[in-house]
Scaffold this motif. Structure first.
Motif, mmCIF file in Angstrom:
data_model
loop_
_atom_site.group_PDB
_atom_site.id
_atom_site.type_symbol
_atom_site.label_atom_id
_atom_site.label_comp_id
_atom_site.label_asym_id
_atom_site.label_seq_id
_atom_site.Cartn_x
_atom_site.Cartn_y
_atom_site.Cartn_z
ATOM 1 N N ARG A 234 31.725 9.579 12.348
ATOM 2 C CA ARG A 234 32.672 8.519 12.271
ATOM 3 C C ARG A 234 32.959 7.865 10.844
ATOM 4 N N SER A 235 31.773 7.894 10.212
ATOM 5 C CA SER A 235 31.482 7.229 8.900
ATOM 6 C C SER A 235 32.235 8.215 7.955
ATOM 7 N N PHE A 236 31.740 9.169 8.079
ATOM 8 C CA PHE A 236 32.546 10.124 7.372
ATOM 9 C C PHE A 236 33.988 10.437 7.460
ATOM 10 N N ALA A 237 34.477 10.326 8.453
ATOM 11 C CA ALA A 237 35.912 10.632 8.943
ATOM 12 C C ALA A 237 36.774 9.318 8.598
ATOM 13 N N LEU A 238 36.125 8.239 8.637
ATOM 14 C CA LEU A 238 36.776 6.831 7.950
ATOM 15 C C LEU A 238 36.898 6.939 6.467
ATOM 16 N N ILE A 239 35.795 7.425 5.924
ATOM 17 C CA ILE A 239 35.528 6.918 4.402
ATOM 18 C C ILE A 239 36.294 8.083 3.669
#
Length: 328
Positions: A234-239
């Motif tokens: 999720r962090s990679f998707a959002l960032i």
């Protein structure tokens, strides 16, 4: 200075109880560099890729090769490889040739995250060369994570180690042997191998691998890996994807890392906003719709009901009365 800003944001998260430091998930992704692959040159002589194709075309008997001839020659030539040891980008020497997550071969960098799996806070965001393997970049990322956790008084220690959860790309004997009996209790997925393992007298590596394998069999490990797959991705998707950082607009690994740290700090601030307001971004907060209902009794035993609806920056109120039943 950029790292100091990132650490300051982590302290604000710690004040809100958003950093536990008990389970840390590590994973990496790819980021396309701000450099064209067709502009690479040889490290030894400075010959460009197109100049190499023209030379090969002339050697094969084509005196004045066209663009179609070069494309055809490049497609059919044997041993077609692009090695980072032979080729470099003149505009961004730090970028490396690699395959992106979507399968394209481009000049890229490798961002790597260490996250608190209990809260989703990114405690380390490193920018590595894209040609370095996961086992080579893991020590630097864990060192950064330990330094940032120490700044918020949540650093792991050998007496109270933190769980380090990672996929099978990080599994190696040297990594496990180095981390064994240290501040990180590893839960690294083990790839399937055929046959028996030969240790050649390296008892320390054998003990570390067996200890990690034993920890993978527990129910705690299954929960941790489920969290890692959800929270880290999720962090990679959002960032990277939603945040517009999948392609870099700066050149040089140091410059890009500074920009990336500030971007991740903004992501961490969104966790505080979500905790306090229920929305992680200003736009999400503006789009929230809330409704309130109030009732006031009148002297004649009636009832006045007020419905207040708030949508973004618009507020609407509806009032209606309920009279007393004369037959009642």
């Amino acid at each position: 200075m950029h790292d100091a800003v990132f650490t300051w944001v982590l302290r604000r998260l710690a004040e809100q109880g958003l950093i536990k430091g008990e389970r840390i998930g590590v994973d990496a992704s790819t980021m396309e560099a701000n450099a064209a692959l067709r502009a690479i040159v040889r490290r030894d002589g400075g010959e460009s890729y197109r100049e190499m194709l023209v030379r090969m075309a002339k050697e094969s008997g084509i005196e004045t090769p066209t663009a179609e001839d070069l494309i055809r020659l490049d497609r059919k030539r044997k041993g077609k490889t692009l090695s980072n040891a032979e080729w470099v980008s003149p505009t961004d020497p730090d970028a490396r040739i690699t395959k992106l997550k979507d399968g394209r071969t481009r000049l890229a960098y490798k961002p790597e995250h260490a996250l608190d799996l209990d809260t989703g806070a990114v405690v380390a965001a490193e920018m590595h060369s894209a040609d370095r393997g996961d086992t080579a970049t893991l020590p630097g990322t864990l060192e950064s994570a330990a330094r940032h956790l120490a700044a918020v008084e949540a650093a792991p220690s050998a007496e109270a180690p933190a769980e380090m959860v990672a996929d099978k790309g990080y599994h190696s004997r040297e990594v496990l042997k180095t981390l064994d009996d240290g501040p990180w209790k590893t839960r690294i997925a083990e790839p399937k191998r055929d046959g028996f393992s030969r240790w050649h007298g390296d008892d320390a590596a054998r003990r570390a691998v067996v200890n990690n394998r034993t920890r993978l069999l527990s129910g705690v490990a299954h929960i941790a890996f489920k969290l890692r797959a959800e929270v880290v991705e999720r962090s990679f998707a959002l960032i990277l994807d939603r945040g517009g950082m999948r392609r870099a607009w700066l050149r040089g690994r140091e410059n890009l890392h500074k920009r990336y740290l500030i971007h991740v700090a903004g992501y961490n601030l969104g966790l505080i906003m979500r905790l306090l307001t229920g929305s992680g971004t200003p736009r999400g907060f503006q789009a929230r719709v809330s409704a309130s209902l109030a009732a006031i009794a009148t002297p004649n035993a009636g009832l006045v009901v007020i419905l207040i609806v708030v949508a973004g920056d618009q507020t609407a109120a509806i009032a209606f009365s309920i009279a007393r039943d004369p037959l009642g």
